[in-house]
Scaffold this motif. Structure first.
Motif, PDB file in Angstrom:
ATOM      1  N   GLN A  57       0.871  -1.135  -0.106  1.00  0.00           N
ATOM      2  CA  GLN A  57       0.017   0.017  -0.091  1.00  0.00           C
ATOM      3  C   GLN A  57       0.865   1.247  -0.207  1.00  0.00           C
ATOM      4  O   GLN A  57       0.642   2.252  -0.767  1.00  0.00           O
ATOM      5  N   LEU A  58       2.043   1.434   0.891  1.00  0.00           N
ATOM      6  CA  LEU A  58       2.792   2.508   0.891  1.00  0.00           C
ATOM      7  C   LEU A  58       3.447   2.547  -0.484  1.00  0.00           C
ATOM      8  O   LEU A  58       3.697   3.756  -1.119  1.00  0.00           O
ATOM      9  N   THR A  59       3.821   1.505  -1.039  1.00  0.00           N
ATOM     10  CA  THR A  59       4.558   1.468  -2.577  1.00  0.00           C
ATOM     11  C   THR A  59       3.709   2.099  -3.454  1.00  0.00           C
ATOM     12  O   THR A  59       4.087   3.069  -4.336  1.00  0.00           O
ATOM     13  N   LEU A  64      11.655  -2.521  -0.476  1.00  0.00           N
ATOM     14  CA  LEU A  64      12.490  -1.651  -1.020  1.00  0.00           C
ATOM     15  C   LEU A  64      13.186  -1.799  -2.316  1.00  0.00           C
ATOM     16  O   LEU A  64      13.415  -0.429  -2.973  1.00  0.00           O
ATOM     17  N   ASN A  65      13.412  -2.782  -2.730  1.00  0.00           N
ATOM     18  CA  ASN A  65      13.786  -3.067  -4.252  1.00  0.00           C
ATOM     19  C   ASN A  65      12.761  -2.526  -5.252  1.00  0.00           C
ATOM     20  O   ASN A  65      13.202  -1.875  -6.188  1.00  0.00           O
ATOM     21  N   LEU A  66      11.446  -2.807  -4.807  1.00  0.00           N
ATOM     22  CA  LEU A  66      10.527  -2.445  -5.697  1.00  0.00           C
ATOM     23  C   LEU A  66      10.557  -0.658  -5.659  1.00  0.00           C
ATOM     24  O   LEU A  66      10.291  -0.280  -6.717  1.00  0.00           O
ATOM     25  N   VAL A 124      10.686   1.674  -9.203  1.00  0.00           N
ATOM     26  CA  VAL A 124       9.552   2.442  -9.607  1.00  0.00           C
ATOM     27  C   VAL A 124       9.598   3.798  -9.241  1.00  0.00           C
ATOM     28  O   VAL A 124       8.760   4.607  -9.891  1.00  0.00           O
ATOM     29  N   ALA A 125      10.082   4.183  -8.234  1.00  0.00           N
ATOM     30  CA  ALA A 125       9.843   5.654  -7.725  1.00  0.00           C
ATOM     31  C   ALA A 125      10.758   6.638  -8.636  1.00  0.00           C
ATOM     32  O   ALA A 125      11.882   6.038  -8.843  1.00  0.00           O
ATOM     33  N   ASP A 179      18.059   7.527  -7.250  1.00  0.00           N
ATOM     34  CA  ASP A 179      18.974   8.360  -6.445  1.00  0.00           C
ATOM     35  C   ASP A 179      18.517   8.076  -4.925  1.00  0.00           C
ATOM     36  O   ASP A 179      17.965   9.344  -4.325  1.00  0.00           O
ATOM     37  N   TRP A 180      18.392   6.998  -4.476  1.00  0.00           N
ATOM     38  CA  TRP A 180      17.849   6.943  -3.005  1.00  0.00           C
ATOM     39  C   TRP A 180      18.617   7.535  -2.150  1.00  0.00           C
ATOM     40  O   TRP A 180      17.971   8.002  -0.948  1.00  0.00           O
TER      41      TRP A 180
END
Length: 522
Positions: free
Chosen positions: A148-150, A257-259, A263-264, A269-270
């Motif tokens: 949901q957060l993703t 986190l990988n997803l 996609v973000a 550039d995390w």
């Protein structure tokens, strides 16, 4: 799984220590509680997915409109209730918040005595997770929450916060250089960060072929990868927690986190996003100075025993054209012997925080860093405004505010003398910028320019006239007017203000008033 109810949360031992009182929402006591969050930030509603109890002291809700927006947003997100701790920000129940809760039909529970929110959070989450009896059920719940957060495009920090809540322990995401980039779970986090280098090396000793490994004392570490290449490690410091549950949370956390990174918009550039979070927390004092200093040091940015210089940078290109800015900042900072944190790009500007050794001249170091960055950056840096040097976190906010004032004033006067500008460099315009918010200065503007404030064209012409050394020909040319037209308008100005534009002292007063007028955005 049987969810907790609001009544059960209120009856927890940790809650009872705070002498809870239900001021609104008695009819909702049987409503289910999916999770529990400490939510001090005004926009906490964007981080909720529904069914949460939100705990707050109201420290960031001093204004009534902030209280109303806070309640409205968490109600819209589907939260079950809000708990307000009295004593830190409010001595009594704020009327605006109570009225907003009634209007939104959101239960409001007041804690009349100080209580550790983290204890309530732990008891709620422990109870909820204890009712999740199977590995598969735990896995599904964690996956759904993170999913949901993703899909809501929540920042990576929100995922880490949620993982800390799900695991009931401190959680850290480090990069491949073993520097902490994101961290959550205040209970125990100080101890984790205090000796981070040694602890990170200890955890890595137990890595094997599996992407997830567990140390003998229950620390769970999982490798984060993209296209087969590691980009960081997720570490859950789950001492004493059920190993099976912690491992499930870790595996689902890796997937999420990988997803997110894939996609973000800022996923690639995390570490830039992580720097933005740290800089924002340093400015806001989130978690206290001690924890912030530990977080900064573990990330590779030193705060203690250093000189800190806030910078506000005006860019000539947008964020997409500045994809390499973080790497360029790191490279230049390394060569100049300083540390640097980079904030988000907003409206063509970006905040930076530069850390230099106490033995260095901070002005010389910062100027060297800024000039090299401007020469090498692909962002076409137009101007860098520096705030006063500070020796600790307490003065950061004021110094950044001064840097923003300096950038605005420098833009107004067309500063081109150097890449870096400080308020003192601007002389009188800088002084006026710093004092513009004063009531005395505002009264002075009204006295000097009051009769012209309803005529922006005359204000503009007067400003040009003074800027051009009282030269009528230059003023006419700048405004594309004939000289007789300029004469007539100057006569109008003279008549309205009742002054002589040949009087140097009168013109000086008008110049200061014009600077103050522009400084307050008119």
């Amino acid at each position: 799984m049987q969810l907790m109810t609001l009544a059960e949360v209120i009856e927890l031992a940790a809650s009872r220590e705070g002498q809870p009182e239900v001021l609104h929402g008695h009819e909702h006591l049987s409503d289910p509680v999916r999770w529990c969050h400490v939510g001090e930030v005004p926009d906490i509603g964007t981080m909720l997915t529904g069914g949460e109890v939100v705990l707050t002291t109201g420290v960031m809700l001093a204004e009534e409109r902030d209280q109303i927006e806070y309640v409205e947003k968490i109600a819209e997100a589907g939260a079950t209730a809000v708990f307000l701790g009295i004593g830190r920000a409010f001595d009594d129940v704020p009327r605006a918040m109570l009225k907003a809760c009634r209007s939104a039909d959101l239960p409001l529970i007041v804690m009349w005595r100080p209580v550790a929110f983290v204890t309530i959070t732990e008891q709620v989450q422990t109870t909820i997770l204890a009712r999740t009896t199977s590995r598969s059920t735990i896995s599904e719940n964690v996956r759904d929450t993170l999913h949901q957060l993703t899909i809501q495009r929540a920042p990576m920090q929100s995922l880490v916060d949620e993982l800390a809540g799900l695991a009931g322990c401190p959680v850290v995401v480090e990069n491949t250089a073993r520097q902490v980039q994101l961290a959550a779970g205040e209970a125990g986090l100080r101890e984790v960060l205090r000796d981070w280098t040694r602890l990170s090396q200890y955890v890595s000793r137990f890595a094997g072929d599996d992407d997830v490994h567990i140390t003998p004392d229950g620390i769970v570490a999982a490798t984060l990868t993209q296209e087969g290449r590691p980009w960081g490690t997720l570490i859950l410091f789950a001492h004493g927690e059920p190993a099976e549950r912690s491992e499930v949370v870790a595996r689902r956390g890796v997937e999420a986190l990988n997803l997110h990174k894939l996609v973000a918009p800022s996923g690639g550039d995390w570490q830039r996003e992580a720097q933005e979070v740290l800089l924002t927390d340093l400015l806001g004092g989130h978690g206290g100075a001690d924890l912030l200093e530990l977080r900064a040091r573990a990330s590779g940015f030193r705060v203690r025993h250093c000189r800190l210089t806030p910078l506000v940078v005006r860019l000539g290109r947008n964020e997409r054209q500045c994809a390499m800015l973080l790497e360029q900042v790191r490279s230049v900072a390394g060569r100049c012997g300083v540390g640097a944190l980079l904030g988000p790009i907003e409206h063509g500007t970006v905040r930076m925080l530069v850390s230099s050794s106490q033995s260095d001249d901070p002005i010389r170091r910062v100027d060297e860093f800024a000039e090299q960055l401007a020469a090498e950056s692909d962002c076409r840096i137009e101007l860098i405004a520096a705030g006063p040097v500070v020796d600790g976190l307490s003065g950061l906010g004021r110094s950044f505010a001064r840097a923003r004032q300096t950038l605005r004033a420098a833009a107004r006067v067309g500063w081109q003398d150097s890449v870096v500008v400080r308020l003192a460099d601007l002389r009188l315009p800088g002084l006026v910028e710093a004092l513009a918010a004063s009531h005395d200065v505002q009264d002075f503007v009204d006295r000097e320019l009051g009769p012209l404030l309803d005529s922006p064209d005359l204000i503009d012409l007067l400003e040009t006239f003074i800027a051009n050394g009282l030269n009528k020909s230059s003023t006419a040319q700048a405004h594309h007017l004939s000289r007789p037209a300029v004469y007539r308008r100057l006569e109008q100005i003279t008549e309205r203000l009742g002054i002589d534009l040949d009087d140097v002292r009168a013109v000086a007063g008008l110049y200061v008033a014009l600077l103050a007028l522009r400084a307050r955005g008119q």
